[in-house]
Design an enzyme around this catalytic site. Structure first.
Site, PDB file in Angstrom:
ATOM      1  N   GLY A  51       0.809  -1.222   0.000  1.00  0.00           N
ATOM      2  CA  GLY A  51       0.000   0.000   0.000  1.00  0.00           C
ATOM      3  C   GLY A  51       0.839   1.267   0.000  1.00  0.00           C
ATOM      4  CD  GLN A  52      -0.425   7.373   0.285  1.00  0.00           C
ATOM      5  OE1 GLN A  52      -1.374   7.205   1.057  1.00  0.00           O
ATOM      6  NE2 GLN A  52      -0.086   8.559  -0.164  1.00  0.00           N
ATOM      7  CE1 TYR A  80      -9.306   4.574   6.862  1.00  0.00           C
ATOM      8  CE2 TYR A  80      -9.603   6.913   7.221  1.00  0.00           C
ATOM      9  CZ  TYR A  80      -8.768   5.826   7.087  1.00  0.00           C
ATOM     10  OH  TYR A  80      -7.409   5.992   7.164  1.00  0.00           O
ATOM     11  CE  LYS A 128      -7.635   3.642  10.016  1.00  0.00           C
ATOM     12  NZ  LYS A 128      -6.616   2.583  10.134  1.00  0.00           N
TER      13      LYS A 128
HETATM   14  N1  SER Z   1      -6.123   9.790   3.944  1.00  0.00           N
HETATM   15  C1  SER Z   1      -7.265   9.175   4.561  1.00  0.00           C
HETATM   16  C2  SER Z   1      -8.459   9.269   3.700  1.00  0.00           C
HETATM   17  O1  SER Z   1      -8.599  10.266   3.025  1.00  0.00           O
HETATM   18  C3  SER Z   1      -7.538   9.811   5.885  1.00  0.00           C
HETATM   19  O2  SER Z   1      -6.819   9.153   6.868  1.00  0.00           O
HETATM   20  O3  SER Z   1      -9.257   8.400   3.722  1.00  0.00           O
END
Ligand code: SER
Length: 316
Positions: A11-12, A142, A146
């Site tokens: 991944g990134q 998301y 988290k």
């Molecule tokens: N870079 C992430 C997103 O934009 C945020 O943690 O989902």
């Protein structure tokens, strides 16, 4: 001797962090794992395993096979993509973490790293200079995953003594591996489009300020928190790290200084509402105090490197 497992190495973040960790710990002591084949640089410089983070037994098998002592668990679905498939994304983001936490408990691992995000904050959070502790009411899948993850790592720490280190990453900008499906990804795409077309159509509006960080600073912060003395770390969930705060118009102007014919227009999509629910800037005094967080890059310095490196990729 530490043996490290990086889950999500393709991944990134993983594609850069894995190589950095190999420089520090030795190539054979850092096992890279991902659900998909990683790049040649990762597969050829050290051990690589195909692992689905949801298959806890398989992860445990890899941990035992290599005598792993520390895991960096990076596999996750980012904010924009998670909104398209809420429940499967929740599963990936949560089940993977819970599996790894339990492996750490059972096999008595020394330490875990798990990233949180500015997405833990929501519309009731103070938007400027957002404090370490404040109201958190995330309204994306998301962000909810988290925030729940932060509570779980604090729980496993208190109840079982599992030492998980975590930072709330802002938007991350990098040139090696493109991000996928995040709200802050415009700040990566804009450099690619500048090099390819000298024009960018931005999916966030002109003055949308968000916290952002260039990858070398993020990698350094990740390694620094993992190396900090446990007794100095007063935050058991996840640390704020701020980096910089800018909006699409700021990036546009920064690129234009080096590429005078660069143009931009704006067509905000569903990600605008996500961005509007997140902080504009972050207070990270606690991280500076507890583990000496520091940064090197500002927007113009980052733009210089991004334009140079992305141009190299496209032979421009
Ligand atoms: N870079 C992430 C997103 O934009 C945020 O943690 O989902």
């Amino acid at each position: 001797m530490d043996k490290i497992l990086v889950i999500g190495c393709a991944g990134q973040i993983g594609s850069e962090l894995t190589l950095e960790l190999r420089k520090m710990y030795g190539d054979s002591n850092v096992v890279a794992a991902d659900i998909r084949q990683a790049g040649e640089d990762i597969c050829q410089s050290g051990p690589f395993e195909i692992v689905n983070a949801l298959e806890t037994d398989k992860v445990a098998e890899v941990v035992k096979k290599y005598g792993i002592t520390q895991i960096y668990h990076l596999a996750a679905i980012l904010s924009g993509n998670a909104e398209k498939k809420p429940l499967p994304s929740w599963d990936i983001n949560m089940k993977g973490l819970l599996g790894v936490l339990d492996i750490a408990r059972e096999l008595k691992l020394k330490r875990l790293f798990w990233p949180s995000s500015i997405a833990v904050f929501g519309p009731s959070t103070p938007t400027k200079n957002t404090p370490q502790q404040c109201v958190m009411d995330p309204n994306t899948v998301y962000g909810i995953s988290k925030l729940a993850g932060e509570r779980w790592i604090a729980y496993y720490n208190k109840r079982y003594g599992v030492d998980t280190r975590s930072v709330r990453y802002p938007g991350l900008i990098s040139y090696k591996t493109e991000a996928g499906g995040g709200t802050t990804d415009y700040a990566v795409e804009i450099y690619y489009e500048a090099i390819k077309n000298h024009h960018y159509t931005c999916f966030l509006s002109e003055k949308t300020y968000l916290p952002m960080m260039f990858m070398p600073d993020a990698i350094k912060a990740t390694i620094d928190i993992m190396q900090a003395d446990a007794d100095k770390l007063t935050v058991k969930e996840s640390y704020n790290i701020g980096g910089m705060s800018f909006c699409p118009d700021d990036v546009f102007k920064s690129i234009k200084k080096q590429m005078p014919d660069f143009t931009i227009d704006y067509e905000p999509d569903f990600r605008q509402a996500i961005a509007d629910s997140w902080p504009q800037s972050i207070n990270d005094d606690q991280s500076k105090k507890d583990w000496n967080l520091s940064y090197v890059y500002d927007l113009d310095k980052m733009t210089e490197v991004m334009l140079k490196e992305v141009a190299k990729k496209f032979n421009k």
